[in-house]
Design an enzyme around this catalytic site. Structure first.
Site, PDB file in Angstrom:
ATOM      1  N   ASP A 203       0.823  -1.207   0.000  1.00 59.04           N
ATOM      2  CA  ASP A 203       0.000   0.000   0.000  1.00 59.04           C
ATOM      3  C   ASP A 203       0.863   1.266   0.000  1.00 59.04           C
ATOM      4  OD1 ASP A 203      -2.346   1.515   0.042  1.00 59.04           O
ATOM      5  OD2 ASP A 203      -2.357   1.600   2.224  1.00 59.04           O
ATOM      6  N   GLU A 402       4.040  -8.362   7.155  1.00 57.83           N
ATOM      7  CA  GLU A 402       2.763  -9.006   6.849  1.00 57.83           C
ATOM      8  C   GLU A 402       2.826  -9.950   5.655  1.00 57.83           C
ATOM      9  OE1 GLU A 402      -0.578  -6.411   6.567  1.00 57.83           O
ATOM     10  OE2 GLU A 402      -0.343  -5.613   8.580  1.00 57.83           O
ATOM     11  N   TYR A 455      -5.892  -2.974  13.098  1.00 55.79           N
ATOM     12  CA  TYR A 455      -6.645  -1.756  12.800  1.00 55.79           C
ATOM     13  C   TYR A 455      -8.109  -1.959  13.198  1.00 55.79           C
ATOM     14  CZ  TYR A 455      -2.573  -0.205  10.170  1.00 55.79           C
ATOM     15  OH  TYR A 455      -1.309   0.184   9.812  1.00 55.79           O
ATOM     16  N   GLU A 491       1.866  -1.486  14.245  1.00 52.49           N
ATOM     17  CA  GLU A 491       1.025  -0.581  13.444  1.00 52.49           C
ATOM     18  C   GLU A 491      -0.349  -0.477  14.086  1.00 52.49           C
ATOM     19  OE1 GLU A 491       0.581  -1.369   9.267  1.00 52.49           O
ATOM     20  OE2 GLU A 491       2.709  -1.861   8.981  1.00 52.49           O
TER      21      GLU A 491
END
Length: 596
Positions: A203, A402, A455, A491
């Protein structure tokens, strides 16, 4: 008071080409070495031919690039994507060509005992280099330096300028790092003939070009090829000075010197290397620096900014470090690739702790776990450790971000990576960054620290801030209960469009980002009393991504805008980080910076 202990290993070489397993010392001036910077405007041409191979078929390297066709000015270092008004270049995939005519000092050319090295700090992704039409080297990988001895080629044309040509290709496939895929869309009614697109699973925008400095430097024929420094403390030399990491009195710049006899003369080389003294240890609940518990309160970053893309930019670097000071941050992770050496040198001087990460991001396809991928990944880790092993600021290696670690091939792949990295450097712990959604992760048993990305209330349960504390608590308890290793929240965050407001908070507003951060922090405060050893907000600043309906001109999870202006979330982080520093007594090395 104890003593500071140094172990220095020096590798020397005699009139040899760059050793495959040799060193990668940062070029520095010394009494025996000179450095010449080649940054500035280069001639540039993109190969828009259907197969992107006209440059090789027509041998554009054999003469001045302007004779092959139209060229434009291109700054180096910089990504080429955002420099022009040509939309074709912005998303270009394939070969581009750079060229620069340079003069080499006569004294360099006339001295046969002088090596003349050409060094490229980084070029994304695959590079081939020619000097005066002769190929001198090639390199795969977009974030680490490479170099070639060009003395023999340059001396063939003594007294004339030297033409340096660099071809760079940003094409990614299943076995590159990061991986990608080129897909040809063969539908003549919908797409032009030969139309293709490159897709990736990461991303951030796939910026390309010569991203870091291009240098010429000299060494004697007998030269210092590599230096390895290992430091330690005897007794308790760090004492109370741990409040400022690294201790102020631990900065040293020893000079390494080698002398050899060559006929009736002596050849000598000297290299100075700044050294910071620190040790790193990990227990089941703590991360120790200089034998004292250390808590990471920092950020994730990107090498990304307007116009220049990923190009090295000193004003931006200094601005970012001033913002880190303002935040009270003590650490960052080089997400998702190795950053410029100049950035790590700043971290060494200012006492910022770094998690050094490889470009192993977007490893989502089973083909990217094949032997060809692993072999290249191992080489990249060797290059990374070789380059950064002497930076005291780097306290841990991250081999990947990841990866699809729930896939069975991921376990052996990550196990091999971690074991290989520990063989390369036994003084630092090794990790990889995992997504906390993976209930069972095949790679985690092999790492020293568990690093989790999550998240909650963003990618799932959108808008439901009330679930964060429950889900975050479950995440921490499950992962520590299973692996009994310290955890870093590597994160967490939410997109916030600058200036977009709503109360009660709605997704994409500054209020929602602020509320999400605060919800995470309340659970962090509970767990850092146990086994949580760090928190790194995603992200330091907004950054560019590929175009999609998921992103509006880039990722907006920064607590600063891409232009480095604070959002509401930045003030939340600033208040928290300075409070943690004051509570723990472990102040950032720049704690004298006024906090008002």
């Amino acid at each position: 008071m104890g003593r500071l202990l140094f172990a220095v290993c020096v590798v020397c070489a005699w009139d040899a080409a760059h050793l495959l397993g040799g060193g990668m010392l940062f070029p520095r001036d010394s009494p025996t070495r000179e450095v010449k910077e080649l940054n500035g405007l280069w001639s540039f041409r993109a190969d828009f031919s259907p197969g992107r191979n006209a440059g090789f078929q027509q041998a554009w390297f054999s003469g001045p690039l302007r004779e092959s066709g139209p060229v434009i000015d291109m700054p180096v270092p910089a990504s080429y994507n955002d420099i022009t008004q040509d939309a074709r270049l912005r998303d270009f995939v394939g070969w581009v060509w750079y060229e620069k005519e340079v003069w080499i000092a006569v004294r360099w050319l006339r001295d046969g005992n002088t090596r003349i090295m050409l060094r490229v700090g980084s070029a994304h992704y695959y590079s081939v280099v020619w000097v005066n039409g002769e190929k001198v080297g090639q390199h795969e990988g977009g974030h680490l330096p490479f170099e070639a001895d060009i003395g023999a080629v340059a001396r063939k044309r003594n007294g004339t300028s030297c033409r340096i040509t660099i071809a760079v290709n940003n094409t990614l496939d299943f076995h590159t790092l990061p991986p990608g895929r080129v897909e040809y869309l063969n539908h003549p009614k919908r797409y032009p003939s030969g139309y293709f697109v490159q897709s990736t699973h990461f991303d951030f925008f796939n910026y390309a070009g010569i991203h870091r400095s291009v240098l010429l430097y000299t060494t004697p024929k007998v030269y210092i090829d590599d230096i390895t420094v290992v430091t330690n403390f005897s007794d308790s030399v760090c004492g109370g000075q741990h409040k400022q990491w690294p201790p102020q009195n631990s900065e040293h710049q020893p000079v390494v010197q080698v002398t050899a006899e060559a006929g009736n003369s002596f050849l000598e080389d000297m290299y100075s290397l700044p050294v910071g003294v620190r040790t790193v240890q990990v227990t089941s609940t703590q991360f120790l620096i200089n034998n004292k518990p250390f808590y990471f309160h920092g950020v994730n970053k990107h090498e990304d900014s307007d116009i220049r893309g990923k190009g090295l930019d000193w004003p931006l670097i200094v601005k970012d470090f001033n913002l880190l000071k303002w935040l009270g941050a003590n650490s960052f992770r080089t997400s998702h690739y190795p950053y410029a050496e100049e950035v790590l040198q700043m971290c060494d001087r200012h006492g910022i702790v770094v998690i050094g990460e490889s470009p192993g991001v977007g490893i989502k396809d089973v083909q990217s776990f094949e032997n060809a991928s692993l072999a290249h990944h191992l080489v990249v880790m060797e290059e990374l450790v070789r380059r950064d092993k002497n930076h005291p600021s780097v306290v841990m290696w991250s081999v990947a971000n990841e990866p699809a670690a729930e896939m069975p091939p991921a376990g052996p792949y990550i196990k091999t990576l971690v074991a290989h990295t520990k063989l390369l450097d036994w003084t630092r712990p090794v990790t990889f960054i995992t997504n906390s959604n993976f209930a069972m992760d095949h790679g985690v048993p092999y790492v020293d620290v568990v690093c989790l990305n999550s998240y909650f209330s963003w990618y799932q349960d959108q808008g439901h801030l009330e679930v964060i504390s429950l889900q975050l608590n479950e995440q921490f308890e499950d992962w520590h209960g299973k692996y009994q290793k310290p955890i870093i929240q590597s994160e967490y965050g939410a997109d916030a469009v600058p200036g977009l407001h709503n109360d009660p908070p709605l997704m994409f507003t500054e209020e929602y980002q602020k509320a999400m951060l605060e919800s995470y922090h309340s659970t962090f405060d509970q767990k850092r009393k146990k086994y949580l050893v760090g928190e790194l907000v995603w992200n330091f600043a907004d950054f560019m991504t590929g175009q999609s309906i998921m992103r509006v001109a880039g990722n907006k999870k920064g607590i600063f805008t891409r232009q480095r202006q604070p959002k509401a979330g930045a003030y939340v982080i600033r208040e928290r980080y300075w409070r943690i520093a004051n509570e723990t007594g472990v102040m950032p090395a720049w704690s004298r910076y006024p906090c008002q």
